[in-house]
Scaffold this active site. Structure first.
Site, PDB file in Angstrom:
ATOM      1  N   HIS A   1       0.846  -1.204   0.000  1.00 24.54           N
ATOM      2  CA  HIS A   1       0.000   0.000   0.000  1.00 24.54           C
ATOM      3  C   HIS A   1       0.882   1.254   0.000  1.00 24.54           C
ATOM      4  CE1 HIS A   1      -3.192  -2.568   2.229  1.00 24.54           C
ATOM      5  NE2 HIS A   1      -3.653  -2.351   1.018  1.00 24.54           N
TER       6      HIS A   1
ATOM      7  N   LYS B   1     -16.012  -6.639   4.856  1.00 23.32           N
ATOM      8  CA  LYS B   1     -14.869  -7.225   5.562  1.00 23.32           C
ATOM      9  C   LYS B   1     -14.996  -7.074   7.062  1.00 23.32           C
ATOM     10  CE  LYS B   1     -11.330  -6.817   2.021  1.00 23.32           C
ATOM     11  NZ  LYS B   1     -10.155  -6.093   1.550  1.00 23.32           N
TER      12      LYS B   1
ATOM     13  N   ARG C   1      -2.137  -5.843  -8.270  1.00 28.51           N
ATOM     14  CA  ARG C   1      -1.049  -6.787  -8.031  1.00 28.51           C
ATOM     15  C   ARG C   1      -0.921  -7.813  -9.149  1.00 28.51           C
ATOM     16  NH1 ARG C   1      -3.073  -8.005  -2.157  1.00 28.51           N
ATOM     17  NH2 ARG C   1      -4.904  -7.861  -3.471  1.00 28.51           N
TER      18      ARG C   1
ATOM     19  N   SER D   1      -3.120  -7.643   2.968  1.00 26.49           N
ATOM     20  CA  SER D   1      -3.405  -7.444   4.397  1.00 26.49           C
ATOM     21  C   SER D   1      -3.897  -8.749   5.020  1.00 26.49           C
ATOM     22  CB  SER D   1      -4.484  -6.371   4.579  1.00 26.49           C
ATOM     23  OG  SER D   1      -4.046  -5.140   4.089  1.00 26.49           O
TER      24      SER D   1
END
Ligand code: PNS
Length: 162
Positions: free
Chosen positions: A17, A41, A90, A128
């Site tokens: 990040h 989440k 990514r 994460s």
């Protein structure tokens, strides 16, 4: 002034990040790291804790500020003229989700552009969720996150175990 918004859950903020945020800070006059309360989440850290970690980690980037938001990204973005949203990509795995978000956001607010920065290869594998999993089972996550975030994770775990 052209403002870029870097939104995310940042639960917690990783070096991946930070790489995207630093690169955005080199491209735009002002960057807002927007810590979002993601309804999809279950987070380890509260919104305020995530924002504090983001503030600490970006302390050395003078044109970066941190804000929090519990709502639609397009609604937050209305406070800026021609807002640009920056997301890191990514791998192929990110593409579908990001494309879906970009198209949905575009329907909600066609003035908000989304741009994608290809992940630095050093951080292509990093997420994460993986950091949290390694941490939860006692693994060393210091190579994946800024030192201040590592400290915050340790404090959190200590608070839970006391
Ligand atoms: O770090 P994440 O969890 O991948 O970030 C996803 C995030 C927070 C950018 C996305 O869920 C978001 O924009 N949430 C705000 C609510 C919203 O606008 N939802 C519609 C997305 S199409």
């Amino acid at each position: 002034m052209q403002t870029a918004i870097c939104p995310g859950s940042f639960d917690p903020l990783t070096l991946g990040h930070l790489d995207v945020i630093s690169r955005a800070a080199g491209m735009f006059e002002h960057v807002v790291v927007l810590v979002v309360a993601n309804v999809n989440k279950k987070c380890m850290f509260t919104l305020a804790e995530r924002a504090e970690m983001a503030r600490e980690a970006t302390r050395d980037l003078p044109n970066v500020t941190v804000d929090t938001w519990d709502g639609l990204l397009v609604d937050y973005a209305t406070r800026y003229e021609n807002p640009v949203v920056v997301r890191g990509l990514r791998a192929v795995t990110d593409f579908e989700y990001e494309f879906m978000m970009a198209l949905t956001n575009n329907k909600l607010n066609p003035n908000m552009e989304m741009v994608f920065l290809a992940s630095n290869e050093k951080y292509m594998y990093l997420s994460s969720s993986t950091v949290k999993e390694v941490f939860t089972y006692g693994g060393d996550v210091s190579r994946f996150i800024p030192p201040t975030v590592n400290e915050a994770m340790r404090k959190k775990a200590k608070g839970r175990n006391d």
